[in-house]
Design a protein around this motif. Structure first.
Motif, PDB file in Angstrom:
ATOM      1  N   TYR A 307       0.921  -1.069  -0.174  1.00 14.31           N
ATOM      2  CA  TYR A 307       0.050   0.094   0.147  1.00 14.31           C
ATOM      3  C   TYR A 307       0.849   1.327  -0.066  1.00 14.31           C
ATOM      4  N   SER A 308       0.367   2.471  -0.439  1.00 13.05           N
ATOM      5  CA  SER A 308       0.872   3.497  -0.311  1.00 13.05           C
ATOM      6  C   SER A 308       0.110   4.799  -0.115  1.00 13.05           C
ATOM      7  N   VAL A 309       0.632   6.037   0.261  1.00 13.90           N
ATOM      8  CA  VAL A 309      -0.324   7.209   0.355  1.00 13.90           C
ATOM      9  C   VAL A 309       0.523   8.176   0.747  1.00 13.90           C
ATOM     10  N   ARG A 310       0.173   9.343   0.211  1.00 14.15           N
ATOM     11  CA  ARG A 310       0.914  10.764   0.325  1.00 14.15           C
ATOM     12  C   ARG A 310       0.300  11.476   1.428  1.00 14.15           C
ATOM     13  N   LEU A 311       0.986  11.902   2.529  1.00  8.50           N
ATOM     14  CA  LEU A 311       0.332  12.634   3.606  1.00  8.50           C
ATOM     15  C   LEU A 311       1.109  13.910   3.946  1.00  8.50           C
ATOM     16  N   ALA A 312       0.351  14.730   4.221  1.00 16.84           N
ATOM     17  CA  ALA A 312       0.930  16.231   4.254  1.00 16.84           C
ATOM     18  C   ALA A 312       1.762  16.703   5.493  1.00 16.84           C
ATOM     19  N   GLU A 313       2.675  17.304   5.444  1.00 17.45           N
ATOM     20  CA  GLU A 313       3.663  17.636   6.517  1.00 17.45           C
ATOM     21  C   GLU A 313       2.725  18.505   7.471  1.00 17.45           C
ATOM     22  N   GLY A 314       3.125  18.555   8.697  1.00 15.37           N
ATOM     23  CA  GLY A 314       2.740  19.430   9.872  1.00 15.37           C
ATOM     24  C   GLY A 314       1.405  18.669  10.526  1.00 15.37           C
ATOM     25  N   GLY A 315       1.049  17.454  10.425  1.00 12.77           N
ATOM     26  CA  GLY A 315       0.157  16.844  11.074  1.00 12.77           C
ATOM     27  C   GLY A 315       0.497  15.571  11.853  1.00 12.77           C
ATOM     28  N   ALA A 316      -0.075  15.177  12.801  1.00  6.87           N
ATOM     29  CA  ALA A 316       0.275  13.985  13.487  1.00  6.87           C
ATOM     30  C   ALA A 316      -0.964  12.557  13.189  1.00  6.87           C
ATOM     31  N   TYR A 317      -0.496  11.858  12.690  1.00  6.84           N
ATOM     32  CA  TYR A 317      -1.244  10.586  12.170  1.00  6.84           C
ATOM     33  C   TYR A 317      -1.150   9.314  13.053  1.00  6.84           C
ATOM     34  N   ARG A 318      -2.638   8.461  12.760  1.00 13.87           N
ATOM     35  CA  ARG A 318      -2.404   7.233  13.391  1.00 13.87           C
ATOM     36  C   ARG A 318      -2.997   6.193  12.099  1.00 13.87           C
ATOM     37  N   LEU A 319      -2.185   5.251  12.049  1.00 11.56           N
ATOM     38  CA  LEU A 319      -2.783   4.120  11.109  1.00 11.56           C
ATOM     39  C   LEU A 319      -3.217   3.022  11.752  1.00 11.56           C
ATOM     40  N   ASP A 320      -4.572   2.806  11.424  1.00  9.09           N
ATOM     41  CA  ASP A 320      -5.210   1.721  11.885  1.00  9.09           C
ATOM     42  C   ASP A 320      -5.265   0.632  10.904  1.00  9.09           C
ATOM     43  N   VAL A 321      -4.775  -0.742  10.958  1.00  5.02           N
ATOM     44  CA  VAL A 321      -4.887  -1.811   9.902  1.00  5.02           C
ATOM     45  C   VAL A 321      -5.606  -3.004  10.379  1.00  5.02           C
ATOM     46  N   ASP A 322      -6.424  -3.355   9.541  1.00  4.90           N
ATOM     47  CA  ASP A 322      -7.212  -4.743   9.775  1.00  4.90           C
ATOM     48  C   ASP A 322      -7.488  -5.452   8.409  1.00  4.90           C
ATOM     49  N   SER A 323      -7.332  -6.598   8.789  1.00  3.06           N
ATOM     50  CA  SER A 323      -7.114  -7.385   7.401  1.00  3.06           C
ATOM     51  C   SER A 323      -8.723  -7.530   6.870  1.00  3.06           C
ATOM     52  N   ASP A 324      -8.875  -7.574   5.774  1.00  3.90           N
ATOM     53  CA  ASP A 324     -10.175  -7.881   4.934  1.00  3.90           C
ATOM     54  C   ASP A 324     -10.368  -9.387   4.859  1.00  3.90           C
ATOM     55  N   VAL A 325      -8.894 -10.203   5.145  1.00  7.99           N
ATOM     56  CA  VAL A 325      -9.188 -11.686   5.167  1.00  7.99           C
ATOM     57  C   VAL A 325      -9.564 -11.923   6.574  1.00  7.99           C
ATOM     58  N   PRO A 326     -10.596 -12.674   7.182  1.00 13.18           N
ATOM     59  CA  PRO A 326     -10.919 -12.946   8.336  1.00 13.18           C
ATOM     60  C   PRO A 326     -10.019 -13.682   9.198  1.00 13.18           C
ATOM     61  N   GLY A 327     -10.099 -13.320  10.778  1.00  9.90           N
ATOM     62  CA  GLY A 327      -9.256 -14.058  11.569  1.00  9.90           C
ATOM     63  C   GLY A 327      -8.024 -13.306  12.092  1.00  9.90           C
ATOM     64  N   TYR A 328      -7.712 -12.211  11.592  1.00 11.32           N
ATOM     65  CA  TYR A 328      -6.511 -11.651  12.078  1.00 11.32           C
ATOM     66  C   TYR A 328      -6.721 -10.375  13.208  1.00 11.32           C
ATOM     67  N   ARG A 329      -5.794 -10.230  14.026  1.00 11.37           N
ATOM     68  CA  ARG A 329      -6.137  -8.973  14.787  1.00 11.37           C
ATOM     69  C   ARG A 329      -5.568  -7.717  14.148  1.00 11.37           C
ATOM     70  N   ALA A 330      -6.130  -6.680  14.620  1.00 14.11           N
ATOM     71  CA  ALA A 330      -5.863  -5.280  13.787  1.00 14.11           C
ATOM     72  C   ALA A 330      -4.676  -4.912  14.576  1.00 14.11           C
ATOM     73  N   GLN A 331      -4.027  -3.591  13.943  1.00 10.41           N
ATOM     74  CA  GLN A 331      -2.664  -3.164  14.750  1.00 10.41           C
ATOM     75  C   GLN A 331      -2.865  -1.576  14.508  1.00 10.41           C
ATOM     76  N   SER A 332      -2.318  -0.850  15.269  1.00  4.47           N
ATOM     77  CA  SER A 332      -2.228   0.294  15.100  1.00  4.47           C
ATOM     78  C   SER A 332      -0.898   1.273  15.253  1.00  4.47           C
ATOM     79  N   ARG A 333      -0.710   2.456  14.508  1.00  5.99           N
ATOM     80  CA  ARG A 333       0.564   2.936  14.869  1.00  5.99           C
ATOM     81  C   ARG A 333       0.465   4.351  14.779  1.00  5.99           C
ATOM     82  N   GLU A 334       1.351   5.029  15.754  1.00  9.32           N
ATOM     83  CA  GLU A 334       1.294   6.498  15.634  1.00  9.32           C
ATOM     84  C   GLU A 334       2.352   6.886  14.887  1.00  9.32           C
ATOM     85  N   LEU A 335       2.270   8.240  13.768  1.00 12.37           N
ATOM     86  CA  LEU A 335       3.091   8.750  13.399  1.00 12.37           C
ATOM     87  C   LEU A 335       3.157  10.379  13.656  1.00 12.37           C
TER      88      LEU A 335
END
Length: 553
Positions: A307-335
């Motif tokens: 995956y890829s995305v362009r994010l603007a400078e000057g902000g704080a972000y949090r990535l929340d990732v959950d699988s479309d394939v069932p049975g997996y635990r989601a993850q989060s990460r602060e940027l």
């Protein structure tokens, strides 16, 4: 602020108009700000609305109103209550409804607006109520009553002090808290208006911050307390632009100050990565939601996991990732900072309790029970009381004594109706279904699996465990849903914390009452119970992905 509907004549079996002293509790109480109804557009009394006076209105604190000689007045004011569009509990979502329950929310919304401009009124119910009554537009009505209505029929016991006037009440709230002024302006970028920019107006570390968003034309306006001495700090921000901050913006009493802001574009940076299964390394099709980013979620490629995305400078972000394939635990990460870009890979763990990810399986099975072989409790199982509580069989066989359950072969079930003829209730003393004793001392990661159909009416359903032979019990988990519309659900409860040599497990339903005179049809059913161990990943293989398309289009 305790705002309550005055009540509807038809709910009380009364004529329209209902007459004196018909207002119902809680609106009749002294501490309640009672609201009656007018028509949707005409500002006239709506005859479904109940009347005062109320003898209860002169006792208790705070007392409404009324500083002007009407201590038993109800309702205090009226608001539109005929054919008002409201949220409803059906597939349409909204419908036109009539009643004082449509009128009271108008006053609740008005209170919110008043508090937004009048900090000093927070918690001062009497002051808020008095301002609403003082600014209401009188609706004369010959209601009679004691003391008699005021001059010209205002106030009276059908419409109180009249129909609310929101602009007048908000202005009065602003004036009540001292001198104020208006800060307004326009936010642009490259000369074009910038909509939905956030404008934060703060008065320092000890002062309140006021926030307003720009409209489609980039304009904003906000009434604030006068602050000509030290001034305000105004911070303007919008995604994709560098924020602007200016201090010392002074607003005097009854003054309108214009503060226009032009924002410069912020540089953007590429954030990219790969989403995989932590154990197998398989790429996963996953959704990446980004807090602080106004765009739609990003999806990883199903074949590569990239995956890829362009994010603007000057902000704080949090990535929340959950699988479309069932049975997996989601993850989060602060940027905290995206300057320069970064690689953000995510390796998602399979849910070892549910063990539902493709290819994963439990290494061993220690107990299985489908309740298919016997009408009563299976060997080694026990119920808390003979003839009551949990029963076994099919939906047809148990009809009349068990709540209505979709057909699911044979199962175990209990309900608040079982034992009703004897006056017995499924309270906390009864209704246990106990499994055979288990030795899980050597188990790696044991799990209790079962199918559940739970329909609750204030009661509770839970799994309990004992590691001392039944001397003491502790709750382990509850069904994931209390919505019977979903039907049977698959449940999984980790036993890792109680993996003892003498483990006892039991299902317990408590209808929350001490008698059995409640509403019929609530309870709990379970089926296909299993105790399994060690969810393990597949030794080989991989995920198969593809597209299914309409052959015509």
């Amino acid at each position: 602020m305790p705002v309550f509907a005055a009540g509807h004549a038809s709910n009380c079996g009364l004529p329209e108009p209902p007459g004196l002293s018909t207002v119902t509790s809680p609106a009749a109480l002294a501490s309640a700000f009672a609201v009656g109804s007018t028509g949707n557009q005409d500002g006239e009394y709506a005859p479904h609305s109940l009347w005062g006076p109320s003898a209860e209105a002169s006792a208790g604190l705070p007392t409404y109103p009324d500083p002007r000689g009407f201590p038993t007045l109800k309702p205090q004011v009226v608001a539109p209550g005929v054919d008002v569009v409201s949220a409803v509990d059906d597939a349409q979502g909204y419908a036109a409804m009539t009643g004082t329950s449509m009128s009271a929310p108008h006053v609740s919304g008005l209170v919110a607006l008043m508090l937004d401009v009048g900090d000093c009124l927070r918690g001062d119910y009497a002051a808020l109520g008095t301002l609403i009554m003082q600014t209401a537009r009188g609706v004369p009505y010959d209601s009679g009553g004691e003391p008699p209505p005021g001059p010209g029929g205002v106030p009276n016991y059908a419409t109180g002090w009249g129909e609310i006037d929101a602009p007048a009440a908000v202005d009065a709230a602003a004036r009540a808290c001292g001198p104020s002024g208006v800060l307004r302006g326009r936010v642009t970028a490259a000369g074009a208006p910038l909509a939905n920019a956030s404008v934060e107006i703060s008065a320092g570390a000890d002062g309140r911050a006021y926030t307003v968003a720009t409209d489609a034309g980039g304009a904003y306006v906000r009434r604030v307390p006068a602050n000509a001495d030290t001034g305000y700090t105004v911070r303007v921000s919008a995604y994709g632009y560098l924020p602007s901050t200016e201090s010392g913006v002074r607003v005097g009493a009854d003054q309108t100050v214009v503060h226009d802001v032009a924002l410069a574009p912020a540089p953007t940076y590429k954030i990219a990565g790969r989403v995989t299964d932590a154990a197998t390394g398989w790429p996963l099709h996953a959704r990446v939601r980004i807090a602080g980013y106004p765009g739609a979620p990003i999806w990883s490629d199903a074949v590569t996991g990239l995956y890829s995305v362009r994010l603007a400078e000057g902000g704080a972000y949090r990535l929340d990732v959950d699988s479309d394939v069932p049975g997996y635990r989601a993850q989060s990460r602060e940027l905290a900072d995206v300057t320069g870009g970064a690689v953000q890979d995510f390796a998602l763990d399979a849910d070892a309790v549910a063990c539902a990810a493709p290819g994963y399986a439990y290494a061993s099975t220690r107990l299985v029970e489908s309740f298919e072989d016997a009408a009563g409790a299976p060997p080694g199982w026990a119920t808390s009381s003979a003839g009551l509580g949990w029963q076994f069989g099919t939906a047809d066989a148990l009809s009349g004594s068990v709540f209505v359950i979709p057909e699911h072969g044979r199962f175990a079930a209990t309900t608040d109706e079982l034992g009703a003829d004897g006056g017995w209730s499924n309270d906390a003393r009864y209704d246990y279904l106990e499994l055979p004793a288990l030795n899980l001392a050597a188990a790696a990661a044991p799990v209790l699996r079962y199918r559940s159909f739970f329909m609750a009416d204030g009661g509770s359903a839970r799994v309990e465990a004992s590691i001392d032979g039944g001397a003491s019990w502790a709750p382990l988990g509850t069904p994931a849903t209390t919505d019977a519309v979903r039907g049977w659900t698959d449940e999984a409860v980790s036993l890792a914390a109680v993996a003892a040599a003498n483990l006892r497990l039991r299902f317990h339903y408590d209808d929350g009452t001490t008698d059995d005179y409640g509403v019929f049809g609530y309870g709990w059913a379970v089926d296909d119970v299993a105790v399994v161990d060690a969810c393990t990943p597949p030794a080989g293989g991989g995920l198969v992905v593809g597209h299914v398309r309409d052959a015509n289009t």
